[in-house]
Design a protein around this motif. Structure first.
Motif, short mmCIF file in Angstrom:
data_model
loop_
_atom_site.label_atom_id
_atom_site.label_comp_id
_atom_site.label_asym_id
_atom_site.label_seq_id
_atom_site.Cartn_x
_atom_site.Cartn_y
_atom_site.Cartn_z
N ALA A 198 0.85 -1.19 0.00
CA ALA A 198 0.00 0.00 0.00
C ALA A 198 0.89 1.24 0.00
N ALA A 199 0.29 2.38 -0.33
CA ALA A 199 0.98 3.67 -0.25
C ALA A 199 0.17 4.56 0.70
N ARG A 200 0.86 5.27 1.57
CA ARG A 200 0.18 6.14 2.54
C ARG A 200 1.14 7.21 3.02
N PRO A 201 0.63 8.26 3.70
CA PRO A 201 1.52 9.27 4.29
C PRO A 201 2.38 8.64 5.38
N ALA A 202 3.56 9.20 5.59
CA ALA A 202 4.49 8.67 6.59
C ALA A 202 4.05 9.04 8.00
N THR A 203 4.31 8.14 8.94
CA THR A 203 4.17 8.48 10.36
C THR A 203 5.36 9.35 10.74
N THR A 204 5.32 9.91 11.93
CA THR A 204 6.44 10.75 12.39
C THR A 204 7.73 9.94 12.44
N GLN A 205 7.68 8.71 12.97
CA GLN A 205 8.88 7.89 13.03
C GLN A 205 9.43 7.64 11.63
N GLU A 206 8.56 7.29 10.69
CA GLU A 206 9.00 7.02 9.33
C GLU A 206 9.56 8.27 8.68
N SER A 242 8.83 6.25 -1.13
CA SER A 242 8.33 5.95 -2.47
C SER A 242 8.99 6.77 -3.57
N HIS A 243 9.69 7.85 -3.22
CA HIS A 243 10.36 8.62 -4.27
C HIS A 243 11.67 7.97 -4.70
N ARG A 244 12.11 6.95 -3.96
CA ARG A 244 13.38 6.31 -4.29
C ARG A 244 13.24 4.84 -4.69
#
Length: 254
Positions: A198-206, A242-244
């Motif tokens: 899946a693709a989603r916004p990053a958590t703070t840790q990520e 996901s940009h890399r």
């Protein structure tokens, strides 16, 4: 008739999305000089200010690189496709974890840094995958993988507690050959795995650990590894910027 779903994002974001796609699919090759603002204004039929905003978005996301007095260029490194199937089998005796040896084959330096190891009550989806009773615990091994000193993946792996107590799965040190090799030695060879991507916004840790630029989403892989008789022996939550990276899969069709 329902109203058509229209793209209401600001024009600069829509233009950035079009250019981003061309960079990710390789149409705009690494190192290519970006067309002039005048050329982009003509292509997208908009103002210079909007083009500048679109390019700044892509610079912030590390897709484009500005060189003072020279111009704007596509980043030198293209998106890398990683194939999970390459890492399923355990490493050969005395060899590092396959993720590291595959990096070497690509002429990259791979390494891991451990973040946390300990017995935890796992997330609900992990507990279900491991077939735990309510309130049951698992051994968690969290780590960050680096390629050429850049953070490449954040990995949270969970193991049935009866398999992990009293061995290297519960040790904060890295496991020689990786967990697949250790589990195989223990009589639990990996036989198959299920991946959900899946693709989603990053958590703070990520966002912090993976050095995510701007609002770039992460790729999330939820992986279940099975041994004999479909016994789940590992569940991993793996996130990558996901940009890399892209995920690659090869399927034989009979």
């Amino acid at each position: 008739m329902p109203e058509p779903h229209t793209d209401k994002r600001p024009l600069a974001e829509r233009i950035a999305a079009e250019i981003r796609k061309q960079i990710m699919n390789g149409e705009w090759e690494p190192g290519r000089k970006v067309p002039t603002n005048e050329e982009l204004r003509g292509q997208f039929q908009t103002s210079n200010v909007t083009i500048q905003r679109a390019l700044q978005i892509l610079k912030d996301e590390k897709f484009l690189e500005g060189q003072t007095g020279v111009g704007v260029f596509v980043r030198a490194e293209k998106a890398q496709t990683l194939v999970p199937a390459h890492y399923i089998a355990p490493a050969e005796p005395g060899q590092p974890y396959r993720w590291l040896t595959e990096a070497t084959k690509r002429q990259q330096r791979g390494k891991y840094r451990m973040l946390k190891v300990g017995e935890v009550v796992p997330p609900v989806e992990v507990a279900r995958a491991l077939q735990l009773e309510e309130g049951g615990t698992a051994m968690l091994r969290s780590r960050i993988g680096f390629l050429n000193d850049q953070p490449a993946e954040l990995v949270h792996s969970y193991y049935p507690i009866e398999l992990a107590r009293g061995n290297r799965l519960g040790d904060r040190r890295l496991i020689p050959g990786g967990s697949p090799a250790l589990l195989a030695e223990m009589g639990y060879p990996a036989r198959s795995q299920d991946d959900a991507v899946a693709a989603r916004p990053a958590t703070t840790q990520e966002y912090e650990e993976l050095e995510i630029p701007r609002d770039v989403p992460v790729l999330e892989i939820f992986r279940i590894v099975y041994s004999d008789e479909d016994k789940p022996i590992e569940v991993t939550l793996l996130t990558k910027p996901s940009h890399r990276f892209k995920m690659g899969y090869h399927v034989e069709i009979s």
